[in-house]
Design a protein around this motif. Structure first.
Motif, PDB file in Angstrom:
ATOM      1  N   VAL A 289      59.918 -17.907  18.806  1.00  0.00           N
ATOM      2  CA  VAL A 289      58.727 -17.063  18.713  1.00  0.00           C
ATOM      3  C   VAL A 289      57.757 -17.548  19.781  1.00  0.00           C
ATOM      4  CG1 VAL A 289      56.809 -16.311  17.278  1.00  0.00           C
ATOM      5  CG2 VAL A 289      59.059 -16.696  16.242  1.00  0.00           C
ATOM      6  N   ARG A 290      57.454 -16.690  20.714  1.00  0.00           N
ATOM      7  CA  ARG A 290      56.572 -17.045  21.826  1.00  0.00           C
ATOM      8  C   ARG A 290      55.195 -16.446  21.554  1.00  0.00           C
ATOM      9  NH1 ARG A 290      59.379 -14.037  26.161  1.00  0.00           N
ATOM     10  NH2 ARG A 290      57.627 -14.769  27.428  1.00  0.00           N
ATOM     11  N   ILE A 291      54.167 -17.303  21.589  1.00  0.00           N
ATOM     12  CA  ILE A 291      52.810 -16.892  21.227  1.00  0.00           C
ATOM     13  C   ILE A 291      51.855 -17.134  22.384  1.00  0.00           C
ATOM     14  CG2 ILE A 291      50.898 -17.288  19.609  1.00  0.00           C
ATOM     15  CD1 ILE A 291      53.000 -18.132  17.555  1.00  0.00           C
ATOM     16  N   ASN A 292      50.955 -16.167  22.601  1.00  0.00           N
ATOM     17  CA  ASN A 292      50.056 -16.166  23.759  1.00  0.00           C
ATOM     18  C   ASN A 292      50.898 -16.239  25.036  1.00  0.00           C
ATOM     19  OD1 ASN A 292      47.917 -15.890  22.085  1.00  0.00           O
ATOM     20  ND2 ASN A 292      46.937 -17.838  22.566  1.00  0.00           N
ATOM     21  N   LEU A 293      51.576 -15.121  25.280  1.00  0.00           N
ATOM     22  CA  LEU A 293      52.580 -15.036  26.335  1.00  0.00           C
ATOM     23  C   LEU A 293      52.008 -15.323  27.713  1.00  0.00           C
ATOM     24  CD1 LEU A 293      54.455 -11.828  25.127  1.00  0.00           C
ATOM     25  CD2 LEU A 293      54.952 -14.220  24.602  1.00  0.00           C
ATOM     26  N   ALA A 294      52.855 -15.882  28.543  1.00  0.00           N
ATOM     27  CA  ALA A 294      52.470 -16.226  29.911  1.00  0.00           C
ATOM     28  C   ALA A 294      51.928 -15.002  30.643  1.00  0.00           C
ATOM     29  CB  ALA A 294      53.676 -16.788  30.655  1.00  0.00           C
ATOM     30  N   ASN A 295      50.819 -15.210  31.362  1.00  0.00           N
ATOM     31  CA  ASN A 295      50.199 -14.187  32.211  1.00  0.00           C
ATOM     32  C   ASN A 295      49.763 -12.934  31.440  1.00  0.00           C
ATOM     33  OD1 ASN A 295      50.725 -15.724  34.648  1.00  0.00           O
ATOM     34  ND2 ASN A 295      52.875 -15.116  34.406  1.00  0.00           N
ATOM     35  N   SER A 296      49.602 -13.047  30.123  1.00  0.00           N
ATOM     36  CA  SER A 296      49.194 -11.891  29.317  1.00  0.00           C
ATOM     37  C   SER A 296      47.686 -11.797  29.148  1.00  0.00           C
ATOM     38  CB  SER A 296      49.841 -11.967  27.927  1.00  0.00           C
ATOM     39  OG  SER A 296      49.305 -13.063  27.187  1.00  0.00           O
ATOM     40  N   GLY A 297      46.980 -12.884  29.487  1.00  0.00           N
ATOM     41  CA  GLY A 297      45.543 -12.917  29.257  1.00  0.00           C
ATOM     42  C   GLY A 297      45.169 -13.265  27.825  1.00  0.00           C
ATOM     43  N   ALA A 298      46.170 -13.516  26.971  1.00  0.00           N
ATOM     44  CA  ALA A 298      45.889 -13.878  25.570  1.00  0.00           C
ATOM     45  C   ALA A 298      45.048 -15.139  25.520  1.00  0.00           C
ATOM     46  CB  ALA A 298      47.201 -14.065  24.817  1.00  0.00           C
ATOM     47  N   ASN A 299      43.974 -15.099  24.752  1.00  0.00           N
ATOM     48  CA  ASN A 299      42.997 -16.200  24.780  1.00  0.00           C
ATOM     49  C   ASN A 299      42.517 -16.635  23.397  1.00  0.00           C
ATOM     50  OD1 ASN A 299      41.629 -13.879  24.170  1.00  0.00           O
ATOM     51  ND2 ASN A 299      40.070 -14.093  25.760  1.00  0.00           N
ATOM     52  N   ALA A 300      43.140 -16.147  22.342  1.00  0.00           N
ATOM     53  CA  ALA A 300      42.708 -16.519  20.997  1.00  0.00           C
ATOM     54  C   ALA A 300      43.180 -17.931  20.656  1.00  0.00           C
ATOM     55  CB  ALA A 300      43.261 -15.532  19.978  1.00  0.00           C
ATOM     56  N   LYS A 301      42.371 -18.638  19.887  1.00  0.00           N
ATOM     57  CA  LYS A 301      42.747 -19.977  19.424  1.00  0.00           C
ATOM     58  C   LYS A 301      43.698 -19.824  18.238  1.00  0.00           C
ATOM     59  CE  LYS A 301      38.370 -22.094  20.846  1.00  0.00           C
ATOM     60  NZ  LYS A 301      37.132 -22.798  20.381  1.00  0.00           N
ATOM     61  N   THR A 324      45.070 -24.235  27.639  1.00  0.00           N
ATOM     62  CA  THR A 324      44.947 -24.509  29.075  1.00  0.00           C
ATOM     63  C   THR A 324      46.049 -23.818  29.871  1.00  0.00           C
ATOM     64  OG1 THR A 324      46.296 -26.537  29.000  1.00  0.00           O
ATOM     65  CG2 THR A 324      43.925 -26.747  28.545  1.00  0.00           C
ATOM     66  N   LYS A 325      47.091 -23.362  29.197  1.00  0.00           N
ATOM     67  CA  LYS A 325      48.204 -22.703  29.889  1.00  0.00           C
ATOM     68  C   LYS A 325      47.882 -21.227  30.118  1.00  0.00           C
ATOM     69  CE  LYS A 325      51.813 -25.698  27.933  1.00  0.00           C
ATOM     70  NZ  LYS A 325      53.057 -25.740  27.123  1.00  0.00           N
ATOM     71  N   THR A 326      48.126 -20.761  31.309  1.00  0.00           N
ATOM     72  CA  THR A 326      47.943 -19.343  31.605  1.00  0.00           C
ATOM     73  C   THR A 326      49.206 -18.725  32.191  1.00  0.00           C
ATOM     74  OG1 THR A 326      47.033 -19.897  33.779  1.00  0.00           O
ATOM     75  CG2 THR A 326      45.462 -19.565  31.977  1.00  0.00           C
ATOM     76  N   ALA A 327      49.948 -19.512  32.974  1.00  0.00           N
ATOM     77  CA  ALA A 327      51.145 -19.000  33.638  1.00  0.00           C
ATOM     78  C   ALA A 327      52.412 -19.266  32.823  1.00  0.00           C
ATOM     79  CB  ALA A 327      51.289 -19.610  35.023  1.00  0.00           C
ATOM     80  N   GLU A 328      52.260 -19.811  31.633  1.00  0.00           N
ATOM     81  CA  GLU A 328      53.395 -20.038  30.746  1.00  0.00           C
ATOM     82  C   GLU A 328      52.954 -19.821  29.301  1.00  0.00           C
ATOM     83  OE1 GLU A 328      54.663 -24.233  30.525  1.00  0.00           O
ATOM     84  OE2 GLU A 328      53.011 -24.665  31.913  1.00  0.00           O
ATOM     85  N   ASP A 329      53.906 -19.646  28.422  1.00  0.00           N
ATOM     86  CA  ASP A 329      53.570 -19.407  27.016  1.00  0.00           C
ATOM     87  C   ASP A 329      52.800 -20.596  26.453  1.00  0.00           C
ATOM     88  OD1 ASP A 329      55.089 -17.083  27.235  1.00  0.00           O
ATOM     89  OD2 ASP A 329      56.915 -18.072  26.528  1.00  0.00           O
ATOM     90  N   GLN A 330      51.768 -20.294  25.669  1.00  0.00           N
ATOM     91  CA  GLN A 330      50.931 -21.363  25.130  1.00  0.00           C
ATOM     92  C   GLN A 330      51.568 -22.064  23.921  1.00  0.00           C
ATOM     93  OE1 GLN A 330      46.942 -19.954  24.398  1.00  0.00           O
ATOM     94  NE2 GLN A 330      46.591 -19.407  26.536  1.00  0.00           N
ATOM     95  N   LEU A 331      52.454 -21.364  23.212  1.00  0.00           N
ATOM     96  CA  LEU A 331      53.111 -21.973  22.050  1.00  0.00           C
ATOM     97  C   LEU A 331      54.465 -21.309  21.853  1.00  0.00           C
ATOM     98  CD1 LEU A 331      53.034 -23.849  19.561  1.00  0.00           C
ATOM     99  CD2 LEU A 331      51.890 -22.007  18.308  1.00  0.00           C
TER     100      LEU A 331
END
Length: 471
Positions: A289-301, A324-331
């Protein structure tokens, strides 16, 4: 069923329970055939709540729908709230099952932060599968109103709650056997076919909030079978969101993504189901399960975790997305699909500042300045087709409150969180007035004479009425 000894005796006397278990009931339902005197046929007619299974979705094709039980238990007799549903379903031995229920009140509004009890190996059912529910071992079903285990969990912001049911390690522990695989998913269970629970391995489960007569709930009976001949290979699967239930009334469908709104700081249960090309479940498959996908602009905590990812499914350990990750999945979460091809995870938001509250649940999301999380589930090494899901977090409007108080010959009416909303105020001896607050907390004060006074404040069909005696 919650039966007294007298009622149980009546059941045995009428031979409806030839083996003293629900699975033995097979007679057609007729009001005159209820096995004990019904004191009040309408006692169960108006349930206070409903508890429906939404993941997995059980149908007449993938389970045994017991209309006979439903009719007898609610119409002929008054044991359970009207609308109760009963499904028996086959489960491969050795696999976990995550059951997600949706709880709502009689008006259909979700019951949020509500404790739900799952009655595992329910009394009178002859359940003999030594399952664990959220890590708690269920004993065999007693021959009385007690249950093998009562496990509690709390609903999320959507009124959903999940229980993780572990397959028994051994079907002989409580006197059962591991039967062969069924010929079809809607074939009679061994217990029903033989009128003998010792020829089966099953667990009867019933969610509960207020009680048998006041809940309209879904029975789920898991029947385990020998899975040694099964293969769990998959090359291509389709992924569908089962929980929360999103459709055209409460979400926005976009290109490859479904968007929905959620309150700030909310907790949600998310369930995806993977099915193969032939419609069968993609069981026991490695899933991410990939959350706050890379380069998606997702910014929720966000913190999240696969439901029951600790030992025996006793708890869910959450991990935090790396903002801090923007170009890769955050979780990225790793898990395995269950007996129904489902992966279920908890998703928690911790933001304090979000988007403006949308006008409706289908209002287009902001083009910029949004606060959102974007996620997708994928089976490892398998071609997966499905949409991403995007939750936009907003700050809910504070609840409107109205109060009235008296001091001396003054009556004050206090209205909170209702800027721009019109209220009518009526007080005995005074002319009715209309007020429109301009502040978050607005106080209106009225001078009155001695005597009994009734204060009525109304807006949108809701009314506050209070009585005072002015001296």
């Amino acid at each position: 069923m919650n039966l007294t000894s007298k009622k149980l005796g009546a059941l045995v006397a009428t031979a409806l329970l030839s083996i003293v278990g629900i699975g033995a009931i097979s007679a057609p339902a007729h009001a005159a055939d209820c096995p004990y005197p019904v004191e009040n046929q309408a006692a169960n007619d108006n349930p206070k709540d409903s508890i429906r299974l939404i993941s997995p979705v059980l149908t007449e094709d993938n389970s045994i729908k017991r209309y006979d039980f439903e009719n007898q238990f609610t119409i002929d007799c008054d044991w359970f709230g009207v609308g109760m549903r009963f499904n028996q379903v086959y489960v491969p031995f050795g696999l976990r099952t995550s059951l997600t229920f949706h709880a709502a009140n009689a008006a259909g509004a979700p019951l949020v932060n509500t404790v739900v009890t799952l009655r595992a190996n329910k009394g009178y059912s002859n359940s003999n599968a030594a399952v664990r529910v959220n890590g708690i071992k269920a004993r065999p079903a007693p021959s009385n109103a007690s249950d093998g285990a009562n496990v509690t969990a709390t609903t999320d912001v959507n009124g959903n709650v999940t229980f993780v049911v572990n397959s028994p390690d051994d079907c002989t522990t409580y006197g059962g056997v591991l039967p062969a695989a069924p010929t079809s998913l809607d074939a009679d269970t061994p217990n029903d076919r033989n009128a003998d629970p010792a020829t089966d391995c099953y667990s009867q489960l019933l969610p509960s909030i207020t009680g048998e007569k006041t809940d309209s709930a879904d029975f789920v009976e898991l029947h385990y079978f020998n899975s040694s001949a099964l293969t769990y290979n998959a090359t291509e699967v389709s992924l569908a969101l089962l929980a929360p239930t999103l459709d055209g009334t409460n979400s926005i469908a976009g290109e490859g993504v479904v968007q929905a709104y959620a309150p700030l700081a909310s907790k949600q249960i998310i369930a995806f189901q993977a099915t193969k090309e032939d419609g069968s479940y993609a069981r026991n498959q490695a899933v991410t399960v990939r959350i706050n996908l890379a380069n998606s602009g997702a910014n929720a905590k966000i913190t999240a975790g696969i439901v029951g990812n600790s030992a025996l499914g006793s708890a869910t350990v959450l991990s935090t997305a790396d903002a801090t990750k923007t170009a890769e999945d955050q979780l990225v979460l790793s898990g395995t699909t269950d007996a129904f091809g489902v992966v279920t995870f908890n998703l928690t938001n911790s933001d304090t500042v979000g988007e403006a509250m949308p006008a409706t649940k289908t209002t287009p999301v902001p083009v910029s300045g949004g606060k959102f999380a974007k996620m997708i589930a994928e089976l490892t090494g398998v071609t997966t087709m499905g949409n991403a899901v995007e939750f936009h977090y907003y700050k809910p409007a504070l609840p409107i409150t109205v109060s009235a108080a008296a001091s001396g010959r003054k009556i004050s009416v206090t209205i909170k969180n209702a800027i721009g909303k019109r209220f009518t105020v009526s007080i005995t001896g005074l002319k009715k007035v209309t007020v429109k607050p301009t502040k978050a907390t607005q106080v209106y004060t009225y001078t009155v004479t001695k005597g009994s006074k009734t204060v009525t404040v109304s807006a949108d069909g809701k009314t506050l009425t209070k009585k005072f005696t002015i001296k």
